[in-house]
Motif scaffolding. Structure first.
Motif, PDB file in Angstrom:
ATOM      1  N   HIS A 160      -5.199   0.112   0.408  1.00 15.99           N
ATOM      2  CA  HIS A 160      -6.021  -0.554   0.860  1.00 15.99           C
ATOM      3  C   HIS A 160      -7.600   0.167   0.835  1.00 15.99           C
ATOM      4  O   HIS A 160      -7.557   1.221   0.823  1.00 15.99           O
ATOM      5  CB  HIS A 160      -5.796  -0.746   2.586  1.00 15.99           C
ATOM      6  CG  HIS A 160      -4.780  -1.582   2.794  1.00 15.99           C
ATOM      7  ND1 HIS A 160      -3.389  -1.002   3.258  1.00 15.99           N
ATOM      8  CD2 HIS A 160      -4.468  -2.986   2.648  1.00 15.99           C
ATOM      9  CE1 HIS A 160      -2.530  -2.078   3.212  1.00 15.99           C
ATOM     10  NE2 HIS A 160      -3.070  -3.262   3.114  1.00 15.99           N
TER      11      HIS A 160
ATOM     12  N   CYS B 206       0.646  -1.124   0.041  1.00 16.75           N
ATOM     13  CA  CYS B 206       0.003   0.128  -0.047  1.00 16.75           C
ATOM     14  C   CYS B 206       0.894   1.341  -0.138  1.00 16.75           C
ATOM     15  O   CYS B 206       1.709   1.092   0.807  1.00 16.75           O
ATOM     16  CB  CYS B 206      -0.921  -0.090   1.300  1.00 16.75           C
ATOM     17  SG  CYS B 206      -1.829   1.402   1.517  1.00 16.75           S
TER      18      CYS B 206
ATOM     19  N   CYS C 239      -7.399   3.912   2.173  1.00 10.17           N
ATOM     20  CA  CYS C 239      -6.367   4.004   3.430  1.00 10.17           C
ATOM     21  C   CYS C 239      -6.084   5.306   3.537  1.00 10.17           C
ATOM     22  O   CYS C 239      -5.646   5.614   4.818  1.00 10.17           O
ATOM     23  CB  CYS C 239      -5.263   3.244   2.777  1.00 10.17           C
ATOM     24  SG  CYS C 239      -4.185   2.631   4.423  1.00 10.17           S
TER      25      CYS C 239
ATOM     26  N   CYS D  56       0.102   3.106   3.742  1.00  9.58           N
ATOM     27  CA  CYS D  56       0.742   2.392   4.995  1.00  9.58           C
ATOM     28  C   CYS D  56       1.907   1.749   4.769  1.00  9.58           C
ATOM     29  O   CYS D  56       2.466   1.226   6.076  1.00  9.58           O
ATOM     30  CB  CYS D  56      -0.472   1.877   5.767  1.00  9.58           C
ATOM     31  SG  CYS D  56      -1.049   0.411   4.935  1.00  9.58           S
TER      32      CYS D  56
HETATM   33 ZN    ZN Z   1      -2.877   0.915   3.486  1.00  9.40          ZN
END
Ligand code: ZN
Ligand code: ZN
Length: 86
Positions: free
Chosen positions: A35, A3, A80, A6
């Motif tokens: 995500h 990702c 995300c 993150c």
């Molecule tokens: Zn993420």
């Protein structure tokens, strides 16, 4: 694939801090960049077979649409970059 937000694997389930959102591994991989989260448990469902100490209710890992091989309604997707994850 990681990702971009993150730095965790897209195919690993992530939770929002308050655990009202959960990422779908296949929707996240489909996205390819970050995500993709949906409301939990509404969009996932639970099963006793997936019960664990952290989640005794047994969250399904993939969203209901992915498990049914249906087109996923992305209008409710949360990304995300928009939330704080655990
Ligand atoms: Zn993420
Ligand atoms: Zn999905």
């Amino acid at each position: 694939m990681l990702c971009k937000v993150c730095d965790r694997a897209l195919n690993r389930t992530q939770w929002s801090k308050d655990e009202t959102l959960k990422s779908c591994p296949s929707c996240s991989q489909e996205n390819g960049a970050e995500h993709v989260f949906f409301n939990y448990p509404v969009r996932f469902g639970t099963t006793p077979f997936r019960a664990s100490p952290n989640h005794p209710e047994g969250p399904q890992s993939h969203c209901i649409e992915c498990r049914a091989d249906n087109l996923v309604d992305m209008s409710q997707a949360v990304y995300c970059s928009a939330i704080e994850i655990k």
